[in-house]
Motif scaffolding. Sequence first.
Motif, PDB file in Angstrom:
ATOM      1  N   ARG A  90      10.662 -17.332 -10.119  1.00 13.04           N
ATOM      2  CA  ARG A  90      11.845 -16.576  -9.711  1.00 13.04           C
ATOM      3  C   ARG A  90      11.415 -15.233  -9.144  1.00 13.04           C
ATOM      4  N   TYR A  91      12.362 -14.600  -8.454  1.00 10.39           N
ATOM      5  CA  TYR A  91      12.122 -13.272  -7.882  1.00 10.39           C
ATOM      6  C   TYR A  91      12.033 -12.241  -9.014  1.00 10.39           C
ATOM      7  N   GLY A  92      11.074 -11.297  -8.865  1.00 15.28           N
ATOM      8  CA  GLY A  92      10.921 -10.257  -9.870  1.00 15.28           C
ATOM      9  C   GLY A  92      10.181  -9.055  -9.325  1.00 15.28           C
ATOM     10  N   ALA A  93       9.634  -8.274 -10.222  1.00 14.24           N
ATOM     11  CA  ALA A  93       9.007  -7.005  -9.855  1.00 14.24           C
ATOM     12  C   ALA A  93       7.831  -7.181  -8.894  1.00 14.24           C
ATOM     13  N   TYR A  94       7.051  -8.239  -9.091  1.00 13.42           N
ATOM     14  CA  TYR A  94       5.903  -8.457  -8.213  1.00 13.42           C
ATOM     15  C   TYR A  94       6.338  -8.770  -6.787  1.00 13.42           C
ATOM     16  N   GLU A  95       7.410  -9.531  -6.648  1.00 12.32           N
ATOM     17  CA  GLU A  95       7.911  -9.852  -5.314  1.00 12.32           C
ATOM     18  C   GLU A  95       8.421  -8.588  -4.615  1.00 12.32           C
ATOM     19  N   LEU A  96       9.108  -7.746  -5.365  1.00 16.57           N
ATOM     20  CA  LEU A  96       9.585  -6.486  -4.784  1.00 16.57           C
ATOM     21  C   LEU A  96       8.408  -5.611  -4.373  1.00 16.57           C
ATOM     22  N   ALA A  97       7.446  -5.437  -5.264  1.00 23.80           N
ATOM     23  CA  ALA A  97       6.288  -4.593  -4.966  1.00 23.80           C
ATOM     24  C   ALA A  97       5.515  -5.115  -3.761  1.00 23.80           C
ATOM     25  N   ASP A  98       5.350  -6.433  -3.692  1.00 23.36           N
ATOM     26  CA  ASP A  98       4.600  -7.028  -2.591  1.00 23.36           C
ATOM     27  C   ASP A  98       5.296  -6.809  -1.254  1.00 23.36           C
ATOM     28  N   SER A  99       6.615  -6.949  -1.226  1.00 24.28           N
ATOM     29  CA  SER A  99       7.343  -6.782   0.036  1.00 24.28           C
ATOM     30  C   SER A  99       7.450  -5.314   0.451  1.00 24.28           C
ATOM     31  N   LEU A 100       7.528  -4.397  -0.514  1.00 21.99           N
ATOM     32  CA  LEU A 100       7.542  -2.967  -0.178  1.00 21.99           C
ATOM     33  C   LEU A 100       6.194  -2.520   0.381  1.00 21.99           C
ATOM     34  N   ASP A 101       5.118  -3.057  -0.188  1.00 26.51           N
ATOM     35  CA  ASP A 101       3.757  -2.763   0.271  1.00 26.51           C
ATOM     36  C   ASP A 101       3.490  -1.254   0.292  1.00 26.51           C
ATOM     37  N   ILE A 102       3.861  -0.575  -0.801  1.00 32.55           N
ATOM     38  CA  ILE A 102       3.587   0.852  -0.950  1.00 32.55           C
ATOM     39  C   ILE A 102       2.220   0.983  -1.611  1.00 32.55           C
ATOM     40  N   ARG A 103       1.255   1.558  -0.912  1.00 31.37           N
ATOM     41  CA  ARG A 103      -0.140   1.460  -1.355  1.00 31.37           C
ATOM     42  C   ARG A 103      -0.624   2.638  -2.194  1.00 31.37           C
ATOM     43  N   THR A 104       0.114   3.728  -2.211  1.00 28.37           N
ATOM     44  CA  THR A 104      -0.236   4.837  -3.103  1.00 28.37           C
ATOM     45  C   THR A 104       1.026   5.310  -3.815  1.00 28.37           C
ATOM     46  N   CYS A 105       0.824   6.033  -4.898  1.00 29.17           N
ATOM     47  CA  CYS A 105       1.950   6.532  -5.683  1.00 29.17           C
ATOM     48  C   CYS A 105       2.828   7.447  -4.831  1.00 29.17           C
ATOM     49  N   ILE A 106       4.112   7.174  -4.816  1.00 26.16           N
ATOM     50  CA  ILE A 106       5.069   7.973  -4.044  1.00 26.16           C
ATOM     51  C   ILE A 106       5.086   9.419  -4.511  1.00 26.16           C
ATOM     52  N   TYR A 107       4.893   9.632  -5.811  1.00 28.47           N
ATOM     53  CA  TYR A 107       5.040  10.970  -6.356  1.00 28.47           C
ATOM     54  C   TYR A 107       3.798  11.835  -6.164  1.00 28.47           C
ATOM     55  N   CYS A 108       2.610  11.289  -6.380  1.00 28.36           N
ATOM     56  CA  CYS A 108       1.405  12.133  -6.342  1.00 28.36           C
ATOM     57  C   CYS A 108       0.479  11.841  -5.174  1.00 28.36           C
ATOM     58  N   ASN A 109       0.558  10.655  -4.566  1.00 27.30           N
ATOM     59  CA  ASN A 109      -0.336  10.281  -3.469  1.00 27.30           C
ATOM     60  C   ASN A 109      -1.806  10.405  -3.882  1.00 27.30           C
ATOM     61  N   ARG A 110      -2.093  10.187  -5.174  1.00 19.68           N
ATOM     62  CA  ARG A 110      -3.489  10.253  -5.640  1.00 19.68           C
ATOM     63  C   ARG A 110      -4.039   8.870  -5.952  1.00 19.68           C
ATOM     64  N   ASN A 111      -3.199   8.006  -6.503  1.00 19.47           N
ATOM     65  CA  ASN A 111      -3.656   6.718  -7.019  1.00 19.47           C
ATOM     66  C   ASN A 111      -3.152   5.567  -6.165  1.00 19.47           C
ATOM     67  N   TYR A 112      -4.027   4.570  -5.979  1.00 16.31           N
ATOM     68  CA  TYR A 112      -3.601   3.352  -5.302  1.00 16.31           C
ATOM     69  C   TYR A 112      -2.590   2.610  -6.178  1.00 16.31           C
ATOM     70  N   THR A 113      -1.616   1.989  -5.522  1.00 12.27           N
ATOM     71  CA  THR A 113      -0.615   1.197  -6.239  1.00 12.27           C
ATOM     72  C   THR A 113      -0.476  -0.180  -5.579  1.00 12.27           C
ATOM     73  N   ASN A 114      -1.597  -0.732  -5.126  1.00 17.27           N
ATOM     74  CA  ASN A 114      -1.569  -2.021  -4.444  1.00 17.27           C
ATOM     75  C   ASN A 114      -1.066  -3.130  -5.365  1.00 17.27           C
ATOM     76  N   THR A 115      -0.416  -4.107  -4.759  1.00 19.23           N
ATOM     77  CA  THR A 115       0.014  -5.301  -5.482  1.00 19.23           C
ATOM     78  C   THR A 115      -1.000  -6.410  -5.225  1.00 19.23           C
ATOM     79  N   VAL A 116      -1.453  -7.051  -6.296  1.00 23.80           N
ATOM     80  CA  VAL A 116      -2.453  -8.112  -6.181  1.00 23.80           C
ATOM     81  C   VAL A 116      -1.919  -9.379  -6.841  1.00 23.80           C
ATOM     82  N   ILE A 117      -1.759 -10.422  -6.025  1.00 23.12           N
ATOM     83  CA  ILE A 117      -1.321 -11.733  -6.498  1.00 23.12           C
ATOM     84  C   ILE A 117      -2.337 -12.759  -6.028  1.00 23.12           C
ATOM     85  N   LYS A 118      -2.874 -13.538  -6.938  1.00 23.59           N
ATOM     86  CA  LYS A 118      -3.884 -14.534  -6.582  1.00 23.59           C
ATOM     87  C   LYS A 118      -3.266 -15.655  -5.739  1.00 23.59           C
ATOM     88  N   ILE A 119      -4.130 -16.396  -5.042  1.00 21.48           N
ATOM     89  CA  ILE A 119      -3.675 -17.487  -4.189  1.00 21.48           C
ATOM     90  C   ILE A 119      -2.876 -18.507  -4.976  1.00 21.48           C
TER      91      ILE A 119
END
Length: 308
Positions: free
Chosen positions: A104-133
């Motif tokens: 089912r649709y959930g947090a990982y699907e949202l994160a993957d489609s947004l594709d936001i790669r660093t923290c919105i608040y600090c821009n210091r840390n990567y926030t990549n979404t990783v889902i295996k094949i």
Amino acid sequence: MLHINPNTPKIIKAKKAFQSGMLDFVFSRIDKIDKLNGVNTDLIKRFFEIHVFDLIDDLLIGKPEKLIQISDYLNPFIDFSTDIKKGIEYVFNYEIFIRKSKFRYGAYELADSLDIRTCIYCNRNYTNTVIKINGDKLTRPQFDHYFDKASHPSMAISFYNLVPSCSICNSSIKGTLKMSLSNYLHPYIDNNLNEICFTYRYTLESKSGLRINVKTPTSSKSSNSIRAFAIEEVYNSHIGELQDLLRTRQYFSDKYLSILSANLLYGIIVSKEDLYRIVFGTEFDSSNFINRPFSKFKSDILKELGVI
């Protein structure tokens, strides 16, 4: 705080997928209200029929101003009846939303489609979404509730209330801070990046002899947001990044990028943006700062040094 442009094709597509997936989620939860124990399920179902059904689309994808209006309308009912509160928390259930389900649709699907790669608040840390094949879900950004769940339970799974962020900003620093649109920046609404400027000074108060400062207009949403996420404090734990930039200015002239391009890359066509990314490991265009850590910080310091 960085800005997420809600009008880009990627975000529009992500919002549509969220709406579709979460409508199924919400109505499946409503269908299961009878399974709640120890509550008046008939009362909860009547409440949803009378007060909630017509608001579900807005609760899922309504803009922040609309979410506040709906929450202000629903909260008196929630505060009056513990049964209704339990019903709202059961249907708009964040803990179920973030489970690692393959079906089912959930947090990982949202994160993957947004594709936001660093923290919105600090821009210091990567926030990549990783889902295996094979569909196994490994890592994703945390989702900060801009409007806290305790005060606004109906917003627990609202698109514009789920801000992709790192665990430090979300859990360690912000915690349960109550934020408002009038006092703090909202990443989907406010694009105030030009109001925020990283700078530095020499000081005897630190071992390195350096101090990173953040300049903002006094008593502004920008200054409140910078304080809320302790941006100065956390960036001063990265003095090494500043020292590297200062060495670049010390060892090379203020025409560093031009010299590098003319001598080391002679005959190779490299755009200014690509060269900047290769040399400093960050993005040149402010609209792309979200893709690499420290992009805003390095841009401000390099401008101050006259390197770019």
